[in-house]
Design an enzyme around this catalytic site. Structure first.
Site, short mmCIF file in Angstrom:
data_model
loop_
_atom_site.label_atom_id
_atom_site.label_comp_id
_atom_site.label_asym_id
_atom_site.label_seq_id
_atom_site.Cartn_x
_atom_site.Cartn_y
_atom_site.Cartn_z
N HIS A 79 1.42 4.75 9.78
CA HIS A 79 0.62 3.66 9.25
C HIS A 79 -0.21 3.01 10.35
O HIS A 79 0.29 2.75 11.44
CB HIS A 79 1.58 2.63 8.63
N CYS A 125 0.83 -1.20 0.00
CA CYS A 125 0.00 0.00 0.00
C CYS A 125 0.87 1.25 0.00
O CYS A 125 0.57 2.24 -0.70
CB CYS A 125 -0.93 -0.02 1.20
#
Length: 332
Positions: free
Chosen positions: A180, A153
């Site tokens: 994150h 990602c």
């Protein structure tokens, strides 16, 4: 019609399945996992991050019944299924265990023709190509690329703005930090873990971590001099990457932001978008883009350019994974 299978119905596998069905991108002929079918159906039906699936989810003796689609379920506890017997052409490996060639090769050995890995490969020898939509997907060669990695990602969240800056202003070198949301690789309570920092409760700590994005980006641009690290934080999904760069050619904040606006409406439409106002991570949860450039956070200090890319680390990535799945299936 090429037959597609999903191997691993965890966080990414379940979102991939939702998106494939909801956007009418593809319907897998089979799904394989090590957990029991009823639990997997329940987890697919109701998701903590994304709520109730709008369709009807059920199961029978053979597998999933999702709306009008019957999808075979294969218990893979004993190993990789016999894809050849199932007639599967493309396996999307969402297990997280195919980052080395032997993990992905196992699918080919069992009869699949192609493997798309939803994770960054450890090295270029562990896959045939690293291909990202909007970046280099047009390089796909069905004769040569039987194991394709889509990176992570974060790889996708950084690749889009890096492409814009490289092509518009050039990049000498840079450093990124990604903040994150915590993931399944961490622990909910304090306990010894392989990575010592992961030994502390994920929902109660800010935990420094490594990022495979830097290596994956260099698989795409071998001359790129950008590296970085990650910090895992107690949010359920939604992340942001700050990228600090020295550009080859001079640029202003407005020129950089205008380049992002142009890309969002042009070659990176659907992959990159821009945010003109100030937002928090709640704004980007469930957003389908790989990168949402926070234009108010763009700034310059001397020769140093700083930009910020938001991304829903589950939903945005899974949308790209579904699209790349569809693309490869159309080319093989």
């Amino acid at each position: 019609m090429k037959k597609i299978a999903i191997y691993g119905l965890g966080r990414i596998g379940r979102q991939l399945l939702r998106i494939g069905l909801d956007r009418d991108i593809f319907v897998p002929s089979a799904v394989a996992d090590v957990k029991d079918l009823k639990t997997l159906t329940a987890l697919f039906s109701v998701d903590t991050n994304y709520g109730h699936w709008k369709g009807k989810a059920a199961s029978n003796d053979n597998g999933f019944v999702l709306n009008d689609h019957e999808i075979a379920y294969v218990d893979s506890a004993a190993g990789v299924p016999d894809w050849g017997a199932l007639g599967v052409d493309l396996v999307v490996d969402c297990s997280g265990r195919a980052t080395k060639r032997e993990g992905a090769q196992a699918h080919l050995d069992k009869g699949a023709k192609y493997v798309l890995v939803s994770a960054p490969s450890k090295s270029l020898t562990d896959c045939d190509a690293v291909l990202l939509k909007g970046i280099n997907l047009d390089h796909f060669d069905a004769e040569k690329h039987h194991i394709v990695s889509m990176g992570s990602c974060t790889t996708n969240a950084l690749a889009a703005p890096i492409k814009v800056i490289r092509e518009t202003f050039g990049i000498e070198y840079g450093l990124f930090s990604t903040v994150h949301s915590y993931t399944n690789s961490q622990s909910l309570t304090d306990q010894p873990m392989k990575d010592r920092r992961d030994s502390w409760a994920a929902a109660e700590n800010i935990i420094p971590s490594s990022s495979g994005a830097a290596k994956a980006l260099q698989f795409i641009w071998s001359d790129l001099k950008v590296t970085g690290k990650a910090y895992r934080v107690p949010t359920r999904t939604g992340s942001i990457a700050e990228l600090n760069l020295i550009t080859t050619r001079p640029c202003t904040v407005e020129e950089v932001n205008e380049a992002f606006r142009k890309a969002a409406q042009g070659e990176l439409h659907g992959v990159l978008d821009v945010l003109e106002e100030e937002w928090s991570s709640a704004r980007i949860v469930g957003d389908t883009h790989s990168a949402l450039m926070d234009l108010p956070l763009t700034f310059k200090q001397g020769d140093l350019l700083s930009i910020a890319s938001w991304y829903d680390n589950e939903w945005g990535f899974s949308n790209r994974l579904a699209e790349v799945t569809q693309f490869i299936a159309s080319k093989i």
